[in-house]
Write an enzyme that holds these catalytic residues in place. Structure first.
Site, PDB file in Angstrom:
ATOM      1  CG  HIS A 166      -5.222  -4.461   1.227  1.00 56.24           C
ATOM      2  ND1 HIS A 166      -4.848  -3.267   1.800  1.00 56.24           N
ATOM      3  CD2 HIS A 166      -6.578  -4.421   1.139  1.00 56.24           C
ATOM      4  CE1 HIS A 166      -5.928  -2.526   2.037  1.00 56.24           C
ATOM      5  NE2 HIS A 166      -6.987  -3.210   1.642  1.00 56.24           N
ATOM      6  CD  GLU A 169      -1.255  -3.932   1.414  1.00 51.73           C
ATOM      7  OE1 GLU A 169      -1.480  -4.186   2.613  1.00 51.73           O
ATOM      8  OE2 GLU A 169      -1.729  -2.928   0.833  1.00 51.73           O
ATOM      9  CG  HIS A 312      -2.523  -2.864   5.711  1.00 52.40           C
ATOM     10  ND1 HIS A 312      -3.507  -3.117   4.785  1.00 52.40           N
ATOM     11  CD2 HIS A 312      -3.076  -3.107   6.924  1.00 52.40           C
ATOM     12  CE1 HIS A 312      -4.607  -3.507   5.403  1.00 52.40           C
ATOM     13  NE2 HIS A 312      -4.373  -3.501   6.710  1.00 52.40           N
ATOM     14  CD  GLU A 371      -0.260   1.126   4.902  1.00 51.33           C
ATOM     15  OE1 GLU A 371       0.342   0.355   4.113  1.00 51.33           O
ATOM     16  OE2 GLU A 371      -1.505   1.266   4.891  1.00 51.33           O
TER      17      GLU A 371
END
Length: 403
Positions: A166, A169, A312, A371
């Site tokens: 992404h 990110e 992420h 994450e």
């Protein structure tokens, strides 16, 4: 105040310029309020700077250069290089000097922002410094950027980690690169990384890293569509005519790369409900339409990875399952990774078409979406050091395989 002027070059941003001139971003913005209100800098603009701000030190009588370096945790040579105008002078007493960051000798560091050009620069430096690091490319992006990989290790257990799937990110790229550098530096010096034996990692595992899956998107987030971007008109339309792209997750064609993999793709596309390109959540017209996702999938098929991790942000969570297809060891392994990193292992439902989903489905081996950090993307660079420790400990545990 000793004001000077510089000319903005293509790819320059306020954070990058501030870092290059040892200024805070806030001071640079205060000196240039007319450009600070712009979403992005325009090549050819002129900015006022006060070079050499940042950490300064007035050298008192009786203190040597070596003693100053020791006080600030630096090598004397690093301190001298940071003050080139007096580097060859023996006595610095009475002079006002610049104190660089204590990581002056390291290769991977964030100088304002970490983008594609910083990545390519650091890969070249790592490859030159460490002969045991192999580099190459898994393919190219929509705009023709190479998608580099790094390989370190000679073992039979193969681990893959990717980052910046992404666009906003991008901090995950710097985190992954920092771990590779620390691993390489420790192994090259024949010492452990924290309590982990790097020589054992090298012998027993092979780490394959793809640090920036979405370079076009990262560049868009950091630099916008100014300075004759070839897709400016279309991107502005997809972005509802907003000139700021810091919220953009997709690739340059407005497709979310982590919704592109053939793991119940049609259900994910229907759940997202996005029917046209945009900043996020549009899965495309079919699985693997985007060259970045195609390259990552093809490259994965060409290797036999024992486990994969996709970095992420944000949330400090580890997603380890997929439709009960994950192998038996995934749950216990996720809890070990959580304990090492301080993150939380989470069994996730209602999500499809991601890279780790497809990996678990097609290969039946452990896959993890991690994450990192907390906050709003792009995460502030002030979190970088903490995230490096957290992710580093997680990857160290994975490479060690419980040993």
């Amino acid at each position: 105040m000793d004001l000077q002027w510089i000319i903005v070059q293509r790819g320059d941003t306020l954070p990058r310029i501030a870092s290059a001139h040892h200024m805070t971003k806030e001071l640079l913005a205060a000196l240039n309020p007319e450009v600070a209100s712009q979403p992005y800098l325009l090549a050819g603009q002129m900015l006022r700077i006060v070079p050499g701000t940042g950490r300064r030190y007035a050298v008192p009588p009786g203190e040597s250069v070596g003693e100053i370096a020791g006080r600030f945790g630096l090598d004397e040579e690093v301190l001298r290089q940071a003050n080139p105008e007096i580097t060859n002078i023996t006595d610095w007493v009475g002079r006002c000097i610049h104190i660089p960051a204590s990581n002056g000798k390291t290769i991977v560091k964030i100088q304002g922002e970490y983008g594609y050009r910083e990545l390519i620069r650091d890969i070249d430096k790592l490859e030159n410094q460490y002969s045991f690091i192999e580099t190459g490319s898994i393919g190219t992006s929509v705009m023709g950027k190479s998608l580099p990989y790094l390989r370190i290790g000679q073992g039979s257990r193969h681990i893959h980690v990717n980052a910046s799937v992404h666009a906003n990110e991008w901090l995950t790229t710097a985190v992954l690169m920092k771990f590779i550098e620390e691993y390489a530096e420790a192994y090259g010096a024949h010492r452990a990384w924290h309590q982990y034996q790097t020589e054992r990692w090298m012998q027993e595992t092979t780490l394959w890293a793809v640090p920036m899956v979405n370079p076009d998107g990262v560049e868009l987030v950091q630099e916008g569509v100014v300075n004759q971007h070839p897709h400016a008109q279309q991107l502005l339309a997809w972005n509802a005519d907003r000139s700021h792209f810091t919220h953009w997750k997709a690739n340059i064609r407005g497709v979310d790369l982590n919704d592109q993999f053939p793991a119940h793709w049609d259900e994910e596309a229907a759940r997202r409900g996005m029917t046209s390109p945009g900043p996020r959540d549009y899965a495309g017209t079919a699985p693997l339409t985007e060259p970045e996702a195609q390259a990552l999938a093809q490259w994965t098929r060409q290797h036999t990875f024992d486990a994969v991790v996709s970095l992420h942000s944000q949330g400090q969570e580890i997603y380890w399952n997929y439709r009960d297809l994950e192998p038996r060891e995934s749950g216990p392994l996720s809890r070990r990774l959580a304990k090492a990193s301080g993150y939380k292992a989470v069994k996730l439902g209602g999500s499809d078409a991601g890279y780790k989903d497809w990996f678990i489905q097609d290969f039946g081996r452990p896959g993890f979406t991690v994450e990192v950090g907390l906050g709003v993307n792009p995460l502030p660079v002030e979190q970088f050091d903490d995230i490096c420790i957290e992710v580093g400990m997680l990857l160290a545990e994975l490479l060690s395989n419980g040993q």
